[in-house]
Design a protein around this motif. Sequence first.
Motif, mmCIF file in Angstrom:
data_model
loop_
_atom_site.group_PDB
_atom_site.id
_atom_site.type_symbol
_atom_site.label_atom_id
_atom_site.label_comp_id
_atom_site.label_asym_id
_atom_site.label_seq_id
_atom_site.Cartn_x
_atom_site.Cartn_y
_atom_site.Cartn_z
ATOM 1 N N TYR A 171 19.211 6.274 43.960
ATOM 2 C CA TYR A 171 18.317 7.405 43.757
ATOM 3 C C TYR A 171 17.002 6.909 43.159
ATOM 4 O O TYR A 171 16.984 5.994 42.332
ATOM 5 C CB TYR A 171 18.919 8.435 42.784
ATOM 6 N N MET A 182 4.992 11.384 46.095
ATOM 7 C CA MET A 182 6.274 11.573 46.779
ATOM 8 C C MET A 182 6.119 11.376 48.280
ATOM 9 O O MET A 182 6.961 10.738 48.925
ATOM 10 C CB MET A 182 6.838 12.958 46.473
ATOM 11 N N LEU A 186 8.121 8.565 50.562
ATOM 12 C CA LEU A 186 8.917 8.947 51.724
ATOM 13 C C LEU A 186 8.405 8.282 52.997
ATOM 14 O O LEU A 186 9.200 7.892 53.862
ATOM 15 C CB LEU A 186 8.900 10.469 51.892
ATOM 16 N N GLN A 193 18.071 8.100 48.095
ATOM 17 C CA GLN A 193 17.671 9.490 47.949
ATOM 18 C C GLN A 193 16.441 9.558 47.032
ATOM 19 O O GLN A 193 16.388 8.875 46.010
ATOM 20 C CB GLN A 193 18.793 10.311 47.331
ATOM 21 N N VAL A 194 15.457 10.368 47.410
ATOM 22 C CA VAL A 194 14.265 10.549 46.590
ATOM 23 C C VAL A 194 14.284 11.975 46.038
ATOM 24 O O VAL A 194 14.373 12.939 46.807
ATOM 25 C CB VAL A 194 12.972 10.308 47.400
ATOM 26 N N ILE A 195 14.219 12.079 44.717
ATOM 27 C CA ILE A 195 14.282 13.388 44.060
ATOM 28 C C ILE A 195 13.022 13.566 43.225
ATOM 29 O O ILE A 195 12.731 12.771 42.328
ATOM 30 C CB ILE A 195 15.527 13.517 43.163
ATOM 31 N N GLY A 196 12.278 14.610 43.530
ATOM 32 C CA GLY A 196 11.116 14.944 42.738
ATOM 33 C C GLY A 196 11.485 15.938 41.657
ATOM 34 O O GLY A 196 12.373 16.778 41.838
ATOM 35 N N GLU A 207 6.883 21.640 47.942
ATOM 36 C CA GLU A 207 7.460 21.060 49.156
ATOM 37 C C GLU A 207 6.428 21.021 50.280
ATOM 38 O O GLU A 207 6.343 20.046 51.030
ATOM 39 C CB GLU A 207 8.687 21.859 49.593
ATOM 40 N N GLN A 218 10.739 13.995 57.187
ATOM 41 C CA GLN A 218 11.583 13.003 56.534
ATOM 42 C C GLN A 218 12.783 13.706 55.914
ATOM 43 O O GLN A 218 12.687 14.848 55.447
ATOM 44 C CB GLN A 218 10.799 12.276 55.441
ATOM 45 N N SER A 219 13.899 13.014 55.910
ATOM 46 C CA SER A 219 15.113 13.553 55.288
ATOM 47 C C SER A 219 15.406 12.771 54.015
ATOM 48 O O SER A 219 14.718 11.820 53.675
ATOM 49 C CB SER A 219 16.292 13.458 56.260
ATOM 50 N N TRP A 221 15.463 13.887 50.768
ATOM 51 C CA TRP A 221 14.671 14.171 49.580
ATOM 52 C C TRP A 221 14.733 15.652 49.240
ATOM 53 O O TRP A 221 14.999 16.484 50.095
ATOM 54 C CB TRP A 221 13.213 13.745 49.781
ATOM 55 N N HIS A 222 14.496 15.948 47.995
ATOM 56 C CA HIS A 222 14.328 17.333 47.566
ATOM 57 C C HIS A 222 13.615 17.339 46.218
ATOM 58 O O HIS A 222 13.424 16.286 45.593
ATOM 59 C CB HIS A 222 15.664 18.074 47.481
#
Length: 294
Positions: A171, A182, A186, A193-196, A207, A218-219, A221-222
């Motif tokens: 992560y 972000m 990405l 996994q990238v989490i903001g 977003e 891109q997938s 991330w959230h």
Amino acid sequence: MLSTLLGICTPSAEQQLFTDWDNPAGCELWVKRDDLIHPIISGNKWRKLAANLAYAAEQNCRHLVSFGGGHSNHLHALGYVARQLGWRFTALVRGDYRHQLTPTLQDLTDWGCNIQYVTKQEYQQRTQQTYLQRLQQQLPDALIIPEGGSNQLALDGCQQIVSELQRHYDYLLLPVASGGTMAGLLSARPACQVIGVAMLKGRDYLESLVTDLLSEPQSGWHIEHKYHHGGYAKQSEQLLEFLAEPGITPSLPLEPVYSGKLFYAVRDMLANGAFRSGSRILLLHTGGVRNRTD
């Protein structure tokens, strides 16, 4: 190179963190110390400005223009860059601080920058093409950089964060305010996994800032929206208590606008089982701790 002239120190270090936090999944914590890139142009301020400044130099453009509030780290970084390089800088500042300069605006004044105070109504036009075209006509020799420095050029500098990584992470977490950092991460397609962590109230809005900068979807991330503590630059009692005793070794410079909210969020997420067991987690320290350079 501009980075050499400005005294930029990259790649930034990756340090393992040891905490007294509740960590039932036994996760391993690391931090990428982008706050150590430079005392003034630290963290994502440099990452987002690097390609913009290189473009300005290539185009022989020695006048920079950008937008921000009275406490903007982005404007502060640009003002310092302009002074060091002998360029001009025009700061369009939301609100009128002429009779009560903030430390940021005092520095910009001391550095010989041109500060223009604009009304809230005019400031709201800062992303509108008609307004930007009119501004460009008024300042034909200038490179206009958006608020926070988040544009397509900024993505190139932020991609370097991923290319510098020395180990695999499951992560990667970072603060999100204007979306450029972000989006840059990405676009480098990191293998994690990238989490903001939202620094302001902006579900869906934040977003959209990220996706608008990406050339393709891109997938992986959230953005977490539970940790803004009331909004941008707002603070809660819980956040201030955390910052008083963060329980981190080695100790880190944390502030309540960006890094403090990020680290608070990770502590809470660890305690609530947000990460897979045994995961290696990287926190991106994007700077924000203000230093003065005379």
